[in-house]
Write a protein that holds these residues in place. Structure first.
Motif, short mmCIF file in Angstrom:
data_model
loop_
_atom_site.label_atom_id
_atom_site.label_comp_id
_atom_site.label_asym_id
_atom_site.label_seq_id
_atom_site.Cartn_x
_atom_site.Cartn_y
_atom_site.Cartn_z
N TYR A 28 56.99 4.43 53.12
CA TYR A 28 55.77 4.16 53.02
C TYR A 28 56.04 2.73 52.87
N THR A 29 54.80 1.70 53.60
CA THR A 29 54.77 1.01 53.30
C THR A 29 52.51 0.07 53.95
N PRO A 30 51.67 -0.25 52.95
CA PRO A 30 50.46 -0.26 53.41
C PRO A 30 50.78 -1.71 54.98
N LYS A 31 49.13 -0.49 55.74
CA LYS A 31 49.31 -1.47 56.69
C LYS A 31 48.95 -3.43 56.84
N LYS A 32 48.08 -2.94 55.42
CA LYS A 32 48.15 -5.03 55.42
C LYS A 32 48.40 -5.20 53.33
N ASN A 33 48.81 -6.24 53.63
CA ASN A 33 48.87 -7.00 52.73
C ASN A 33 49.84 -6.25 51.12
N TRP A 34 49.91 -6.64 49.99
CA TRP A 34 50.41 -5.99 48.95
C TRP A 34 50.60 -5.20 48.07
N MET A 35 50.96 -5.24 48.16
CA MET A 35 51.84 -3.35 47.47
C MET A 35 52.51 -3.38 46.95
N ASN A 36 52.25 -2.82 44.99
CA ASN A 36 53.76 -2.88 44.61
C ASN A 36 53.39 -1.40 43.95
N ASP A 37 53.29 -1.02 42.43
CA ASP A 37 54.04 0.35 41.67
C ASP A 37 52.49 1.84 42.67
N PRO A 38 54.12 2.90 42.92
CA PRO A 38 52.82 4.41 43.27
C PRO A 38 52.11 4.81 41.31
N ASN A 39 51.20 5.56 42.06
CA ASN A 39 50.26 5.73 41.79
C ASN A 39 49.21 7.08 41.56
N GLY A 40 49.04 7.81 40.75
CA GLY A 40 47.76 8.70 40.79
C GLY A 40 48.70 9.63 42.10
N MET A 41 49.89 10.18 41.94
CA MET A 41 50.47 10.59 42.63
C MET A 41 50.72 12.53 41.98
N VAL A 42 50.30 12.58 42.75
CA VAL A 42 49.54 15.05 42.84
C VAL A 42 49.75 15.17 43.81
N TYR A 43 49.54 16.53 43.81
CA TYR A 43 49.91 17.23 45.31
C TYR A 43 48.87 18.47 45.17
N TYR A 44 47.74 18.83 46.01
CA TYR A 44 47.02 19.48 45.70
C TYR A 44 47.17 19.93 47.15
N ASP A 45 46.93 21.23 47.24
CA ASP A 45 45.90 21.66 48.90
C ASP A 45 46.64 21.64 49.70
N GLY A 46 48.02 21.69 50.02
CA GLY A 46 49.07 20.99 50.66
C GLY A 46 48.99 19.78 51.16
N GLU A 47 48.44 18.42 49.68
CA GLU A 47 48.79 17.63 50.53
C GLU A 47 49.51 16.77 49.08
N TYR A 48 49.55 15.73 50.05
CA TYR A 48 50.96 14.83 48.33
C TYR A 48 50.23 13.34 48.40
N HIS A 49 49.17 13.11 47.35
CA HIS A 49 48.40 12.02 47.21
C HIS A 49 49.80 10.83 46.98
N LEU A 50 49.15 9.52 47.62
CA LEU A 50 50.04 8.44 46.97
C LEU A 50 49.04 7.77 46.84
N CYS A 51 49.04 7.30 45.81
CA CYS A 51 47.44 6.13 45.26
C CYS A 51 48.77 4.96 44.92
N TYR A 52 48.76 3.67 45.28
CA TYR A 52 49.45 2.75 44.83
C TYR A 52 48.63 1.26 44.26
N GLN A 53 49.69 0.16 44.04
CA GLN A 53 48.66 -0.92 43.67
C GLN A 53 48.83 -1.63 44.87
N HIS A 54 47.17 -1.85 45.11
CA HIS A 54 47.24 -2.57 46.07
C HIS A 54 46.32 -4.02 46.44
N ASP A 55 46.12 -4.69 47.07
CA ASP A 55 46.12 -6.26 46.82
C ASP A 55 45.54 -6.25 48.29
N SER A 56 43.65 -5.94 48.05
CA SER A 56 43.67 -5.52 50.46
C SER A 56 43.05 -6.75 50.75
#
Ligand code: FRU
Length: 495
Positions: A28-56
């Protein structure tokens, strides 16, 4: 939003890949810009959520919020709208944190609300909360943020962050682990909003080369024995890693009620690391996944993350990995293996055992740059053995085992672009106390990274690299006789 990748999406991904030569194919890479740590990772209703430190706005760390991607299978990710962003609440940026499913409506936002915890940065670091009642599509900041204030400004330094929240069955409480400068604090709550500090752990134990960050707290059974469970505390540290810069250490112990306060106790003496490479940081596990600890980390290092020579984007995640506890020669340690989900993208063989030869290059073609190599060999009488992957320009990475001094290693000294940071071009070691008779390596290559699982994940090394031309050659090297038991290279693609 369409979550199942279709052909059109994959085509787009392929086009991007050819323009941006270092962009990974299956990480996984963001389409654009800076990313660091994975955040808010939770599995719910068949979906894995991957949030991350992002500078847009930029490809360097500056204005952090939570970027967000969703996957149904841990390999095809759909980037969606940002989850949590700074606004005029006066609380500053959105730093790292976690998310849970509030199954019993403890917080009062509704049954099965997704509740996220993050660090607000202004005027000092404090803990805040947000929630989603639409399966993570939009997030509402809690009106009474911050939920844990940083009141003792004179005595608490401004390193008070990265809340990781779990449901603790035995005490019937939510437990938050929080990184505070050089230790972890454990806080508890019944309603996710009001928190009480229970205990501290960490001063004087483990590695202390730098600030402690991004904890995770997971219960794992030893050797799959459900009657023998341990609490594992993951702590990222910057700097102080085994090969320099940032890395993630862990402790194995018990979590107990001591005089009414939930307390972590570990008698571990030695430092232990999730990954001995330089490029797996701030890794944590998904919450709400039954009976498995699936982790993902940020595939970079604070030492040079803002200097790596990628365009448009900066920062990738590791492959998802499953963490297990094993008793290895009397010591209980974490082993990592590639998450089962990866099996579906490992494709046809581009080389097999029939192609294996020793100390000579095998040209397997450019598909090597997005592939998985598996090799197993008997190595009784050697000093140094391994695999070298490279290109026609002579850029290469050596991955091996030094039997004389009993360490695994990845040598990226001549792996391509490296002038962006002095000290990047180096050999990194993962010491093992064992003198092995047989060597087992599973290696994931993806354009600008290698992730190596030595001896069934007993040691792992993740390293980023910047070859100026795709790798297409493999050499098995050794200084004496070896017996190759297994060897294959398989392509990995998302189509
Ligand atoms: C770890 C870290 C966290 C912090 C975040 C800021 O890499 O320093 O402690 O919350 O990054 O982006």
């Amino acid at each position: 939003m369409i979550l199942v990748a279709n052909k059109e999406q994959n085509m787009k991904k392929q086009e991007i890949t050819s323009i941006e030569k270092y962009r990974p194919v299956y990480h996984y890479t963001p389409k654009k810009n800076w990313m660091n740590d994975p955040n808010g990772m939770v599995y719910y209703d068949g979906e894995y959520h991957l949030c991350y430190q992002h500078d847009s706005n930029d490809i360097i760390f500056s204005d952090m919020s939570w970027g967000h991607a969703i996957s149904t299978d841990l390999v095809q990710w759909e980037e969606c709208a940002k989850a949590i962003v700074p606004d005029n609440d006066g609380l500053g940026m959105i730093f790292s944190g976690s998310a849970v499913v509030d199954k019993n409506n403890c917080a009062g936002f509704g049954v099965n609300t997704l509740v996220a915890f993050y660090t607000s940065t202004k005027p000092r670091q404090q803990q805040s909360m947000a929630y989603s009642i639409d399966r993570g599509r939009t997030w509402i900041k809690y009106i009474e943020n911050p939920i844990i204030k940083n009141e003792e400004w004179d005595s608490i330094p401004d390193d008070f962050r990265d809340p990781k929240v779990i449901w603790h069955k035995d005490s019937q409480k939510w437990i938050m682990s929080l990184a505070v400068k050089d230790h972890i604090e454990f806080w508890s709550s019944c309603n996710l909003k009001d928190w009480t500090k229970d205990s501290e752990f960490g001063q004087g134990v483990g590695s202390h080369g730098g600030v402690w960050e991004c904890p995770d707290f997971i219960e794992l059974s030893v050797d799959n024995d459900q009657t023998n469970k341990k609490w594992v505390l993951l702590v990222s540290i910057n700097p102080g890693g085994p090969n320099g810069g940032s890395a993630t250490q862990y402790f194995v112990g018990e979590f107990k009620d001591v005089d009414g306060q939930m307390t972590y106790i570990s008698s571990q003496k030695d430092e232990k690391w999730i990954d001995y490479g330089t490029d797996n940081y701030a890794g944590v596990t998904w919450s709400n996944v039954e009976n498995k600890a699936i982790a993902i980390g940020w595939m970079s290092n604070w030492d040079y993350a803002d200097k790596v020579p990628t365009n448009n984007w900066r920062g990738a995640m590791t492959i998802p990995r499953e963490l297990e506890l094993k008793n290895i020669e009397g010591e209980i340690s974490i082993t990592s293996k590639p998450a089962f989900a990866l099996k579906q993208i490992i494709g046809a063989a581009i080389a097999t055992i029939d192609d294996a030869s020793i100390n000579s290059n095998i040209n397997v073609g450019e598909e090597l740059s997005s592939s998985r190599i598996k090799v197993k060999m008997d190595i009784c009488d050697i000093k140094d053995v391994g695999i070298e992957i490279g290109n026609s320009k002579g850029e290469h990475v050596k991955i091996g085992y030094n039997k004389l001094d009993t360490y695994f290693y990845v040598d990226r000294s001549n792996s391509g672009e490296n002038s962006f940071k002095s000290g990047f071009a180096k050999l990194h070691k993962a010491k093992t106390n064992r003198n092995l008779e047989s060597l087992d390596m599973e290696i994931f290559i993806d354009k600008s990274s290698v992730e190596v699982f030595f001896n069934n994940g007993e040691r792992v090394m993740t390293e980023i690299i910047f070859p100026t031309e795709d790798f297409n050659m493999v050499k098995i090297f050794c200084d004496n006789k070896i017996e190759i038991r297994e060897f294959d290279i398989k392509r990995i693609s998302l189509i």
